[in-house]
Design a protein around this motif. Structure first.
Motif, PDB file in Angstrom:
ATOM      1  N   ARG A 155     -31.156  57.864  -3.570  1.00 59.67           N
ATOM      2  CA  ARG A 155     -30.656  56.579  -3.085  1.00 59.67           C
ATOM      3  C   ARG A 155     -29.487  56.198  -3.974  1.00 59.67           C
ATOM      4  O   ARG A 155     -29.650  55.845  -5.140  1.00 59.67           O
ATOM      5  CB  ARG A 155     -31.757  55.528  -3.112  1.00 59.67           C
ATOM      6  N   ARG A 288     -21.363  58.702   0.583  1.00 59.61           N
ATOM      7  CA  ARG A 288     -22.621  59.055  -0.086  1.00 59.61           C
ATOM      8  C   ARG A 288     -23.334  57.849  -0.692  1.00 59.61           C
ATOM      9  O   ARG A 288     -24.445  57.989  -1.199  1.00 59.61           O
ATOM     10  CB  ARG A 288     -22.351  60.114  -1.160  1.00 59.61           C
ATOM     11  N   SER A 289     -22.702  56.680  -0.630  1.00 58.23           N
ATOM     12  CA  SER A 289     -23.331  55.467  -1.175  1.00 58.23           C
ATOM     13  C   SER A 289     -24.268  54.884  -0.126  1.00 58.23           C
ATOM     14  O   SER A 289     -24.003  53.833   0.472  1.00 58.23           O
ATOM     15  CB  SER A 289     -22.247  54.473  -1.598  1.00 58.23           C
ATOM     16  N   ASN A 290     -25.383  55.551   0.088  1.00 60.80           N
ATOM     17  CA  ASN A 290     -26.275  55.201   1.198  1.00 60.80           C
ATOM     18  C   ASN A 290     -27.145  53.979   0.922  1.00 60.80           C
ATOM     19  O   ASN A 290     -27.788  53.459   1.832  1.00 60.80           O
ATOM     20  CB  ASN A 290     -27.153  56.410   1.563  1.00 60.80           C
ATOM     21  N   ASN A 309     -14.940  51.221   3.451  1.00 61.71           N
ATOM     22  CA  ASN A 309     -16.386  51.148   3.651  1.00 61.71           C
ATOM     23  C   ASN A 309     -16.739  50.275   4.853  1.00 61.71           C
ATOM     24  O   ASN A 309     -17.691  50.558   5.583  1.00 61.71           O
ATOM     25  CB  ASN A 309     -17.060  50.586   2.394  1.00 61.71           C
ATOM     26  N   ASN A 313     -19.015  50.904   8.793  1.00 62.12           N
ATOM     27  CA  ASN A 313     -20.036  49.895   9.051  1.00 62.12           C
ATOM     28  C   ASN A 313     -19.762  49.165  10.371  1.00 62.12           C
ATOM     29  O   ASN A 313     -20.676  48.892  11.161  1.00 62.12           O
ATOM     30  CB  ASN A 313     -20.071  48.873   7.913  1.00 62.12           C
ATOM     31  N   GLU A 316     -20.676  51.430  13.211  1.00 63.36           N
ATOM     32  CA  GLU A 316     -22.005  52.038  13.145  1.00 63.36           C
ATOM     33  C   GLU A 316     -22.812  51.657  14.377  1.00 63.36           C
ATOM     34  O   GLU A 316     -22.943  50.483  14.734  1.00 63.36           O
ATOM     35  CB  GLU A 316     -22.742  51.567  11.886  1.00 63.36           C
ATOM     36  N   THR A 322     -24.415  49.956   5.669  1.00 66.07           N
ATOM     37  CA  THR A 322     -24.786  49.893   4.261  1.00 66.07           C
ATOM     38  C   THR A 322     -24.422  48.526   3.695  1.00 66.07           C
ATOM     39  O   THR A 322     -23.371  47.958   4.027  1.00 66.07           O
ATOM     40  CB  THR A 322     -24.080  50.988   3.449  1.00 66.07           C
TER      41      THR A 322
END
Length: 374
Positions: A155, A288-290, A309, A313, A316, A322
């Motif tokens: 995580r 990868r910043s899940n 980012n 989103n 999505e 995220t």
């Protein structure tokens, strides 16, 4: 996430990245269909001569000529090592600080593999040489593959912020506390891997397994070398002094780039996935910043990361966006008013519950947890 960067490949893949893995596979009877990455096989000629290697691929694996002839005759593909490079384009693992800064203590930063790779990049990036551009691409793809293997099941929380944040400042101390708090909740901290806010968050993650006063002492020691300017060597040596005095810190990730090679990587990230292509690096860090992203005050680069980012989103459709936490209300509403635009985008997609704006860095971990809980 494992502390050891040289962790074995996952059982479900067919990659071989160490001699131990090679020996295990050979004992099972065949190398057919495997991909062997940057493993020195000069001492494994008997095994190569007697083992089926049909459809195998050998990427940068030194081997004796008769072994190379035999595996080619089997139908294997052999990509030989590339001489005179300051990096291994086929490497099977991300870097460690010791690898990138090898030789720092004796000869200074200019002699390290990190500095030599940057110098090579500067020489070759504009000359149009297809071999150099191919080697950079192969290297970056290998790094992405290694990073995916390393982070499987982790995580990951991204911490973004400016490179200009100096050691010895309240802002640097706050970013370090943030990295420590997030790591102590079981998250893996990932940063852009450079100096400033990035180093501070990686330092805090490193300090998470030590008593609280360790971080206070470390911050005081680092303040003696507040910036990588004018001396990267002094700046980096100060970090390694911290690591030597307090060994066995918690692991975190740094994802820097030689595109900004004048900014050195920091030594507090246990695992460093360094890229030549900045676009690949930026996208990979955020993707990868899940578990979410915390954005500390920054300038153009951090603004770009906010909307890099926000874009996936916004679109999505298969899962939850995220969480995004922006730190410093005045910075993100007045100096660089990214928050109003982010809020407008979130409102269009009914994502208000996935973004938060907080006044201080110490509020960020709780805000992130609140967003993650829905």
């Amino acid at each position: 996430m494992p502390n050891d960067a040289q962790s074995p490949a996952h059982a479900q893949d067919r990659e071989i990245e160490s001699l131990d893995e090679f020996d295990r596979v050979v004992r099972a009877g065949t190398l057919g269909g495997y991909r062997v990455q940057s493993v020195d096989l000069t001492a494994r000629t008997p095994e190569l001569l007697r083992t089926d290697t049909a459809d195998a691929v050998f990427l940068g694996c030194p081997m004796e000529p008769r072994a190379a002839d035999k595996v080619r005759a089997d139908g294997a593909m052999v990509f030989p090592p590339v001489p005179h490079l300051p990096f291994d384009p086929y490497r099977g693992f991300v870097y460690s600080p010791d690898q990138l800064f090898e030789g720092l203590a004796e000869n200074g930063y200019e002699a390290t593999p990190d500095a030599r790779a940057y110098a090579w990049f500067q020489r070759t990036k504009a000359d149009g040489d297809i071999l150099a551009s191919m080697l950079r691409a192969v290297h970056d793809d290998a790094i992405s593959d290694a990073l995916d293997e390393l982070l499987a099941g982790a995580r990951v929380v991204g911490v973004m912020g400016g490179h200009a944040m100096a050691r010895g400042t309240d802002a640097y101390a706050g970013a370090a506390r943030l990295g420590r708090s997030l790591t102590r909740t079981g998250l893996t901290v990932a940063t852009g891997g450079g100096p400033g806010a990035m180093e501070a968050a990686n330092l805090g993650a490193y300090a998470a397994s030590h008593p609280d006063d360790m971080l206070d002492e470390a911050l005081d020691m680092l303040a003696e070398a507040p910036s990588f300017v004018p001396s990267i060597s002094d700046w980096a040596r100060a970090a390694f002094e911290i690591r030597a005095r307090w060994p066995k810190g918690e692991a975190s990730i740094g994802i820097p780039t030689w595109f900004y090679g004048h900014e050195p990587p920091n030594a507090f990230a246990a695992h460093i996935a360094k890229y030549f292509a900045n676009a690949t690096r930026e996208d990979g860090l955020l993707a990868r910043s899940n578990a979410g992203v915390v954005f500390l005050p920054g300038a153009a680069g951090t603004v770009q990361e906010i909307f890099d980012n926000a874009t996936p989103n916004y679109y999505e459709s298969r899962g939850e966006p995220t969480p995004m936490v922006l730190v410093d209300r005045a910075h993100w509403t007045e100096r660089l008013p990214a928050w109003p635009l982010l809020t407008a985008l979130a409102r269009e997609r009914r994502m208000e519950s996935r973004i938060a704006l907080v006044d201080t860095v110490d509020e960020a971990p709780a805000a992130l947890a609140r967003l993650a809980a829905g």
